[in-house]
Scaffold this motif. Structure first.
Motif, mmCIF file in Angstrom:
data_model
loop_
_atom_site.group_PDB
_atom_site.id
_atom_site.type_symbol
_atom_site.label_atom_id
_atom_site.label_comp_id
_atom_site.label_asym_id
_atom_site.label_seq_id
_atom_site.Cartn_x
_atom_site.Cartn_y
_atom_site.Cartn_z
ATOM 1 N N LEU A 26 14.212 -48.425 17.542
ATOM 2 C CA LEU A 26 15.225 -47.619 16.919
ATOM 3 C C LEU A 26 14.387 -45.954 17.512
ATOM 4 O O LEU A 26 14.023 -45.718 17.843
ATOM 5 C CB LEU A 26 15.246 -47.089 15.774
ATOM 6 C CG LEU A 26 16.920 -46.684 15.696
ATOM 7 C CD1 LEU A 26 17.888 -46.702 16.045
ATOM 8 C CD2 LEU A 26 16.494 -46.052 13.865
ATOM 9 N N LEU B 141 22.821 -46.411 9.483
ATOM 10 C CA LEU B 141 21.145 -46.857 9.618
ATOM 11 C C LEU B 141 21.395 -46.486 8.136
ATOM 12 O O LEU B 141 21.583 -45.172 7.399
ATOM 13 C CB LEU B 141 20.293 -46.168 9.844
ATOM 14 C CG LEU B 141 18.803 -46.519 9.955
ATOM 15 C CD1 LEU B 141 18.223 -47.585 9.877
ATOM 16 C CD2 LEU B 141 17.730 -44.502 10.433
ATOM 17 N N THR C 49 19.138 -39.064 14.465
ATOM 18 C CA THR C 49 20.861 -39.132 13.767
ATOM 19 C C THR C 49 21.406 -37.867 12.660
ATOM 20 O O THR C 49 20.436 -36.459 13.377
ATOM 21 C CB THR C 49 20.103 -40.666 12.596
ATOM 22 O OG1 THR C 49 21.070 -40.410 11.767
ATOM 23 C CG2 THR C 49 19.237 -39.538 11.812
ATOM 24 N N ALA D 271 19.998 -51.976 8.688
ATOM 25 C CA ALA D 271 20.766 -51.775 10.032
ATOM 26 C C ALA D 271 22.445 -52.452 10.526
ATOM 27 O O ALA D 271 22.434 -53.528 9.664
ATOM 28 C CB ALA D 271 20.227 -51.812 11.476
ATOM 29 N N ILE E 23 20.560 -52.614 17.325
ATOM 30 C CA ILE E 23 20.200 -51.981 18.690
ATOM 31 C C ILE E 23 19.944 -52.477 19.675
ATOM 32 O O ILE E 23 19.456 -53.057 20.688
ATOM 33 C CB ILE E 23 18.544 -51.663 17.939
ATOM 34 C CG1 ILE E 23 18.715 -51.505 16.754
ATOM 35 C CG2 ILE E 23 17.291 -50.283 18.928
ATOM 36 C CD1 ILE E 23 17.309 -51.455 15.590
ATOM 37 N N LEU F 133 21.450 -47.926 18.368
ATOM 38 C CA LEU F 133 21.738 -48.262 16.651
ATOM 39 C C LEU F 133 23.262 -48.254 16.870
ATOM 40 O O LEU F 133 24.226 -46.756 16.786
ATOM 41 C CB LEU F 133 21.561 -48.359 15.811
ATOM 42 C CG LEU F 133 21.914 -48.263 14.577
ATOM 43 C CD1 LEU F 133 22.079 -50.138 13.862
ATOM 44 C CD2 LEU F 133 21.294 -47.798 13.467
ATOM 45 N N VAL G 220 21.194 -42.940 17.066
ATOM 46 C CA VAL G 220 21.893 -43.773 15.316
ATOM 47 C C VAL G 220 22.450 -43.456 16.207
ATOM 48 O O VAL G 220 23.327 -42.446 16.147
ATOM 49 C CB VAL G 220 21.283 -43.270 14.111
ATOM 50 C CG1 VAL G 220 22.271 -44.216 13.602
ATOM 51 C CG2 VAL G 220 19.869 -44.067 13.341
ATOM 52 N N ALA H 181 10.888 -48.620 11.737
ATOM 53 C CA ALA H 181 11.957 -48.329 12.581
ATOM 54 C C ALA H 181 11.678 -47.633 13.415
ATOM 55 O O ALA H 181 12.269 -48.678 14.822
ATOM 56 C CB ALA H 181 12.898 -47.314 12.225
#
Length: 484
Positions: A149, A122, A284, A109, A113, A118, A152, A144
Motif C-alpha cells: 500500500l 482503509l 491518505t 481494505a 491494491i 487502494l 488510499v 500495510a
C-alpha cells in the motif's frame, strides 16, 4: 500501633463460598489459654478508634479455603470500594472471556491494491484493546506498507463499534483528569493526550501529541490554547470533532507536561494512524468515524497480551480505562449491549450474586471511579473465597509487603478516592493458614461535601488516606498473629 514500612514487589492459592449471615457487630476470636502471641495483639476496635477516620469502617477476615469468618466489623454495611472493585471486574472478565483471550485490532481494505493504490477505503477496526498505543498503530502501518500500500484512494475510516462508546467514565470528576477518559471500541494510549509546554519569550510553545517511548506524533484532534487568566486552570469544550482545551497562563511556570483525557478516541486513533501511515510512505485523507466496519480484506493485524496479563497489569497499576474495557467486553460477550456503564455494571452485580452468593453488591461502573458503587466487606470476601476465585486472582494481584515485627507478604487490590480507602486480598497467617480479607473505610458525608474544584486535591485528604491505609495494615498485622 505498629511502626513499619511498606514495600512493593509482585506474585503468589484457593477457596470456597461463605459470609452468608455475617453479624453486623464485631466478632472476636476465641483464644486458647496458652496463646500469648494472639493475646498480645491489639484489639481491632481499638485500632479503628485510634485511626480517628470518622465515617464508617467495615472489615471481614476469613479462612481462604473454607470461607469461615474469623473476625468482622460492620461486615454487611455497603461501602464504596474505590478501585478494589477492579478485583471483581478481573474475575468477571477472566471467567467470561478466558485467561487466554486477546484483543485484536485490524486494518481492512475494502477494495484491491493496484500499483500501490487502494481503490477503496482503509478501515481501522477496533477490538477494544485497552493496551493499544501509538507503537501498535505504527506496526499496523508498517504491515500495510509491506502489503504494497502506498496510497488510499478512498476514505480512512475508524470503526469503533466493537464496544459501546462513552465520553467519560464518571461525570462527577473534573474535566481535565487523565484517569477519567472516554471508553469505546478503539482505545489508544489509554485515551490520553500528552500536553507539554515551554516558555518562549513572553509566550509559550505548546504540544499535544500521542507519545510513547518510540514516537511522539502530533495530533489535530485535541488542541490547547494558553489563556490570559489565573483560574480555572483548564477549560474544555468539544468543537466539532476536536477536543478544545485552554489553560491558565499564570499556572504554567517555565515548562511542564501532563496527560489530558481524550473524549473522541476513534478520531484520536485515526489522527495518529494517519501520521504513522505517512511515516511509512502511505498517503491518505483525514480519518472519519464509523460504527460498523464495512466488509473487506485484512491487510494488517495486531493483538494485545493474554487477558490474564492485562488483568494483572490493571490490578497492579489500577488503570480505569482497562477496567471499563474488561467489564464492557465481558458484558458484550454475554449477549448484552448496555447503553450506559451503569447498566453494564448492573449486569456484573447480578453475575456476582449468581456466581458467589454476594447479596448487597451494587456496582455503577467497572473501575470503582464512581463513588456511588457499594459493596460490603462480607460480599467482597465472599467473592474472594468463592470456588476457584483465589486460584485466578491471587497470582495476579499486586504484592505488598508489610515490614513490621515480621514481614507479611500480602496479595491485594488497593482502592482510593477522596475520603474513601479500600484494601482486599489474601495473605498467610503466621502458622501458614491462608486468609482472605476486605477492609473498607469511608467518610461519605465528607466526600459528598467537596466541590468539583476540590476533588483533585481536597484539604485533609492526604492525611486521611494515610491514616486509613495505616489502619488497614495494622489490622493485617493483628490478623497474622491471631488467626494462625
Amino acid at each position: 500501633m505498629f511502626r513499619r514500612s511498606f514495600l512493593s514487589a509482585s506474585l503468589a492459592t484457593m477457596a470456597l463460598p461463605a459470609c452468608a449471615n455475617a453479624p453486623e457487630t464485631s466478632t472476636r476470636p476465641i483464644f486458647k489459654p496458652d496463646d500469648m502471641l494472639a493475646r498480645s495483639a491489639p484489639a481491632a476496635d481499638r485500632l479503628v478508634a485510634e485511626a480517628g477516620l470518622g465515617g464508617k469502617v467495615g472489615f471481614v477476615v476469613a479462612d481462604a479455603r473454607s470461607g469461615e469468618i474469623l473476625e468482622s466489623l460492620n461486615p454487611i454495611r455497603p461501602l464504596p470500594p474505590a478501585s478494589v472493585a477492579k478485583a471483581v471486574t478481573a474475575l468477571y472478565a477472566l471467567e467470561t472471556l478466558g485467561a487466554d483471550h486477546r484483543f485484536v485490532t485490524r486494518l481492512v481494505a475494502t477494495g484491491p491494491i493496484t500499483n500501490g493504490r487502494l481503490d477503496g477505503d482503509l478501515v481501522l477496526v477496533g477490538g477494544g484493546d485497552p493496551t493499544l498505543d501509538s507503537d501498535g498503530l505504527h506496526d499496523l502501518a508498517g504491515q500495510a506498507a509491506a502489503a504494497g500500500l502506498r496510497e488510499v484512494g478512498g476514505r480512512l475510516l475508524v470503526a469503533d463499534g466493537a464496544l459501546p462508546s462513552f465520553e467519560r467514565i464518571d461525570r462527577e470528576q473534573p474535566d481535565h483528569v487523565g484517569y477519567n477518559p472516554a471508553v469505546g471500541g478503539i482505545n489508544v494510549n489509554f485515551n490520553r493526550v500528552h500536553f507539554g509546554w515551554r516558555r518562549a519569550g513572553s509566550s509559550y510553545e505548546v504540544t499535544m501529541d500521542g507519545r510513547t517511548e518510540r514516537f511522539r506524533p502530533d495530533v489535530r484532534s485535541a488542541t490547547m490554547r494558553v489563556a490570559d487568566r489565573s483560574l480555572p486552570v483548564y477549560t474544555y469544550q468539544q468543537q466539532g470533532d476536536v477536543d478544545a482545551w485552554t489553560v491558565a497562563r499564570q499556572q504554567l511556570g517555565n515548562s511542564g507536561a501532563r496527560w489530558l483525557p481524550v473524549r473522541n478516541p476513534a478520531l484520536y486513533a485515526g489522527d495518529i494512524l494517519r501520521t504513522m501511515l505517512r511515516a511509512n510512505g502511505i498517503t491518505t485523507g483525514a480519518a472519519q468515524q464509523v460504527t460498523t466496519a464495512p466488509a473487506g480484506t485484512q491487510i494488517a493485524r495486531t493483538q494485545g497480551g493474554a487477558l490474564d496479563r492485562v488483568a494483572s497489569a490493571m490490578l497492579k497499576f489500577s488503570n480505569n480505562l482497562t477496567a471499563e474495557v474488561l467489564g464492557l467486553s465481558a458484558t458484550v460477550a454475554r449477549g448484552a449491549r448496555p447503553r450506559t456503564l451503569n447498566a453494564s455494571a448492573d449486569l456484573m452485580s447480578a453475575w456476582l450474586q449468581e456466581r458467589t452468593g454476594a447479596r448487597r453488591a451494587d456496582f455503577d461502573d467497572h473501575s470503582g471511579l464512581n463513588g456511588t458503587t457499594r459493596i460490603s466487606a462480607a460480599d467482597m470476601v465472599t467473592a474472594l473465597t468463592a470456588r476457584g476465585a483465589a486460584d485466578r486472582l491471587r497470582p495476579l494481584m499486586k504484592e505488598l509487603t508489610i515490614d513490621g515485627a515480621v514481614r507479611i507478604p500480602v496479595q491485594a487490590k488497593t482502592g482510593t478516592l477522596n475520603f474513601v480507602s479500600g484494601l482486599a486480598g489474601y495473605f498467610n497467617a503466621r502458622g501458614g493458614r491462608p486468609l482472605a480479607f476486605a477492609t473498607f473505610c469511608a467518610d461519605v458525608n465528607r466526600r459528598a461535601g467537596l466541590s468539583v474544584a476540590e476533588r483533585e486535591r481536597p484539604s485533609g485528604g492526604r492525611d486521611w488516606g494515610r491514616r486509613a491505609r495505616s489502619l488497614q495494615f495494622d489490622l493485617i498485622e493483628r490478623w497474622e498473629r491471631v488467626h494462625t
